[in-house]
Scaffold this motif. Sequence first.
Motif, PDB file in Angstrom:
ATOM      1  N   ASN A   1      46.730  39.008  36.378  1.00  0.00           N
ATOM      2  CA  ASN A   1      47.272  37.914  36.791  1.00  0.00           C
ATOM      3  C   ASN A   1      46.450  36.686  36.593  1.00  0.00           C
ATOM      4  O   ASN A   1      46.899  35.627  36.315  1.00  0.00           O
ATOM      5  CB  ASN A   1      47.869  37.930  38.287  1.00  0.00           C
ATOM      6  N   SER A   2      44.996  36.971  37.014  1.00  0.00           N
ATOM      7  CA  SER A   2      44.037  35.821  36.827  1.00  0.00           C
ATOM      8  C   SER A   2      43.974  35.282  35.483  1.00  0.00           C
ATOM      9  O   SER A   2      44.018  34.095  34.868  1.00  0.00           O
ATOM     10  CB  SER A   2      42.666  36.049  37.100  1.00  0.00           C
TER      11      SER A   2
ATOM     12  N   SER B   1      40.699  44.161  41.590  1.00  0.00           N
ATOM     13  CA  SER B   1      41.867  44.775  41.513  1.00  0.00           C
ATOM     14  C   SER B   1      42.436  44.641  39.917  1.00  0.00           C
ATOM     15  O   SER B   1      42.240  43.532  39.462  1.00  0.00           O
ATOM     16  CB  SER B   1      42.808  44.163  42.324  1.00  0.00           C
TER      17      SER B   1
ATOM     18  N   ASP C   1      45.432  42.002  40.372  1.00  0.00           N
ATOM     19  CA  ASP C   1      44.663  40.547  40.407  1.00  0.00           C
ATOM     20  C   ASP C   1      43.906  39.957  39.008  1.00  0.00           C
ATOM     21  O   ASP C   1      44.188  39.054  38.899  1.00  0.00           O
ATOM     22  CB  ASP C   1      43.965  40.628  41.748  1.00  0.00           C
TER      23      ASP C   1
END
Length: 322
Positions: free
Chosen positions: A312-313, A306, A309
């Motif tokens: 954000n990681s 994603s 995701d």
Amino acid sequence: MTTFGIIGAGAWGTALASVLAGNGAVTLWAREPEVVALINTARENALFLPGIILPDGITATGDLADVAACDVVLIVVPAQHLRAVLANAALPPATPLVLCAKGIEAGSHKLMVEVAQDLVANPIAILSGPSFAAEVARGLPCAITLACGDPDLGERLILAMARPEFRLYQSDDVIGAEIGGAVKNVLAIACGVVEGAGLGLNARAALMARGFAEMTRFGVARGGRAETLAGLSGMGDLVLTCSSENSRNFRLGVGLGQGRAIADLLAGPAVAEGAATAPVLIEAALAADVDMPISQAVAALLAGASVDDTINSLLARPLTTE
């Protein structure tokens, strides 16, 4: 005058043929019979470089034997096809080869010069740097690196290939020049994702700077020099491909950032080298114990992760020093 053979009639191979035709006769090998026919009759490669009228000094061919008779041969095929093409080309061992693909071979983790050295004994140089094919073909100014371990051969190649609008800077750091060309394609995908996801110019600038740090770490670990990565074949190419939708890799990243399917984005005749390079680069980085979080994020996105995701990681990574 020097005669030039070019293996690979994609956009970059065709652009190189166009510029080198000012210095000597060019034989351009294409895999597609329709490309051969169009170049020889209409003087245009409408499939890969539409809208550019090619000089009369270019002869297209579908027979590799026609290229073998040339004084210098440029290999301009996708990185993952280099081994197969060289195995079938039967080039005279004294003919200098100029490798123009930018990537790392899947499975072996070898750079293009290392792949070529597995197969041939020819003298080898690397051509790499900031160079959009359409601009080169139109005669717009361009400066790139020609890297060769033999300085005398490098000088001879530059004298044979250079034009006033096509400036070649000599280097003996073949590994550094190769690493810059391969890694920048992966980072261009990342910058495209930033654009496609609407993350802003601040984020793109930060990603380019931190991506350059990744490129340099990996390049030095593989035996290249940091100053090479700071030059045309590293930082120069990075700035170009991370900043424009003329870059196939950047366009691929934009599509990923917009949530489009990877299969749709990779469809079509043109190749985004970074898509094949990203997973191989991460394997090679792990083997060399080099941390490359941005490149790893690109590999994850290409594998179906994603976008939200993955972003954000990256943002959740521990704070550190430069």
